[in-house]
Design an enzyme around this catalytic site. Structure first.
Site, PDB file in Angstrom:
ATOM      1  N   HIS A  88       0.911   5.094   1.238  1.00 25.65           N
ATOM      2  CA  HIS A  88       0.175   5.921   2.201  1.00 25.65           C
ATOM      3  C   HIS A  88       0.867   7.271   2.321  1.00 25.65           C
ATOM      4  CE1 HIS A  88      -2.408   6.793   5.604  1.00 25.65           C
ATOM      5  NE2 HIS A  88      -1.352   7.243   6.240  1.00 25.65           N
TER       6      HIS A  88
ATOM      7  N   SER B 274       4.835   6.695   2.405  1.00 33.36           N
ATOM      8  CA  SER B 274       5.417   5.402   2.739  1.00 33.36           C
ATOM      9  C   SER B 274       4.794   4.313   1.879  1.00 33.36           C
ATOM     10  CB  SER B 274       5.137   5.042   4.206  1.00 33.36           C
ATOM     11  OG  SER B 274       5.561   6.067   5.081  1.00 33.36           O
TER      12      SER B 274
ATOM     13  N   ASP C 246      -2.760   0.524   7.843  1.00 36.75           N
ATOM     14  CA  ASP C 246      -1.519   1.270   7.604  1.00 36.75           C
ATOM     15  C   ASP C 246      -0.417   0.862   8.591  1.00 36.75           C
ATOM     16  OD1 ASP C 246      -2.829   2.705   5.554  1.00 36.75           O
ATOM     17  OD2 ASP C 246      -3.585   4.171   6.992  1.00 36.75           O
TER      18      ASP C 246
ATOM     19  N   ASN D 182       0.859  -1.187   0.000  1.00 41.13           N
ATOM     20  CA  ASN D 182       0.000   0.000   0.000  1.00 41.13           C
ATOM     21  C   ASN D 182       0.892   1.233   0.000  1.00 41.13           C
ATOM     22  OD1 ASN D 182      -2.387   1.645   0.413  1.00 41.13           O
ATOM     23  ND2 ASN D 182      -1.832   1.788   2.583  1.00 41.13           N
TER      24      ASN D 182
HETATM   25  C1  GAR Z   1      -2.173   9.158  -3.016  1.00 43.43           C
HETATM   26  O1  GAR Z   1      -1.699  10.352  -2.433  1.00 43.43           O
HETATM   27  C2  GAR Z   1      -2.016   8.014  -2.057  1.00 43.43           C
HETATM   28  O2  GAR Z   1      -0.873   8.094  -1.259  1.00 43.43           O
HETATM   29  C3  GAR Z   1      -3.253   8.164  -1.213  1.00 43.43           C
HETATM   30  O3  GAR Z   1      -4.269   8.510  -2.111  1.00 43.43           O
HETATM   31  C4  GAR Z   1      -3.683   9.230  -3.211  1.00 43.43           C
HETATM   32  C5  GAR Z   1      -4.120   8.581  -4.497  1.00 43.43           C
HETATM   33  O4  GAR Z   1      -3.829   9.392  -5.591  1.00 43.43           O
HETATM   34  N1  GAR Z   1      -3.568   6.951  -0.515  1.00 43.43           N
HETATM   35  C6  GAR Z   1      -4.211   6.925   0.656  1.00 43.43           C
HETATM   36  O5  GAR Z   1      -4.585   7.921   1.230  1.00 43.43           O
HETATM   37  C7  GAR Z   1      -4.446   5.541   1.220  1.00 43.43           C
HETATM   38  N2  GAR Z   1      -5.047   5.618   2.520  1.00 43.43           N
HETATM   39  P1  GAR Z   1      -3.924   8.807  -7.066  1.00 43.43           P
HETATM   40  O6  GAR Z   1      -5.332   8.221  -7.245  1.00 43.43           O
HETATM   41  O7  GAR Z   1      -3.708   9.966  -7.968  1.00 43.43           O
HETATM   42  O8  GAR Z   1      -2.872   7.764  -7.223  1.00 43.43           O
END
Ligand code: GAR
Length: 206
Positions: free
Chosen positions: A105, A132, A141, A103
């Site tokens: 995060h 991360s 997480d 994942n």
């Molecule tokens: C990213 O910033 C990722 O780290 C976060 O969502 C965004 C997705 O962007 N993930 C989380 O918050 C997981 N809990 P994207 O759809 O443009 O890849």
């Protein structure tokens, strides 16, 4: 090559970066809990099969998780990448993926598990922030972190500027980790590596 599936809930910029990295992997499926997710368009444009399911169409959370992750298992991935997947996954469903799911995060774990990481970083007055990549376990997480990217936090930063600047770093971080797994340089709990030997699919038994 390593068979990779991904789950994403949003626009899919991390998925796009992963595809654009031209790693020696085969993308076997992209799934989403949001039929309108941009990530599904990213996948379709790359010729990757997609699946979308909505929780509201299922009796409860576990039934939804079983259905979506069952569809993922049918694609027989060696590695599942959560690339902006925004749902908490039931522990009973996650268990089958331990060692073969990662994942990304948007925080410097173990700081700020869960939501609103940019806001919490600002509220805490942190001078640095980051993202991360960790192996997925039943703890939200909470699995072992394998790589992080850092950015400095300045006095004029907002949630939006942090998110934007961090995303740029995420786009090299995630492909780097998947590349390391694909080449056998990184594993945890016996993720079947592409090392000339047949990959194992313990989920077939499920
Ligand atoms: C990213 O910033 C990722 O780290 C976060 O969502 C965004 C997705 O962007 N993930 C989380 O918050 C997981 N809990 P994207 O759809 O443009 O890849």
């Amino acid at each position: 090559p390593l068979r990779v599936a991904a789950l994403a809930s949003g626009r899919g910029s991390n998925l796009a970066a992963l595809i654009a990295a031209r790693l020696p992997v085969e993308f076997v499926l992209v799934g989403s809990d949001k039929p309108s997710a941009g990530a599904l368009d990213v996948a379709r444009q790359a010729g990757i099969p997609t699946v979308a399911m909505q929780a509201k169409d299922f009796a409860d959370r576990v039934a939804f998780d079983r259905a979506l992750f069952g569809a993922v298992a049918e694609a027989r991935p060696d590695l599942l990448v959560l690339a902006g997947y925004m749902r908490i996954i039931d522990a009973s469903v996650v268990a089958a993926w331990e060692g073969r799911a990662i994942n990304i995060h948007p925080s410097l774990l173990p700081k700020y598990r869960g939501m609103h990481t940019h806001r919490r970083c600002l509220e805490a007055g942190d001078t640095e922030h980051g993202a991360s990549v960790h192996f997925v376990t039943a703890e939200l997480d909470g699995g072992p972190v394998v790589a992080q990217a850092r950015i400095a936090v300045g006095p004029t930063d907002t949630e939006e500027t942090l998110a934007t600047r961090l995303l740029v770093e995420e786009h090299t971080l995630l492909p780097a980790v998947v590349g390391a797994i694909a080449s056998g340089r990184l594993q945890w709990r016996g993720l079947a590596m592409f090392d000339g030997k047949p990959l194992e699919h313990p989920l077939d038994a499920a």
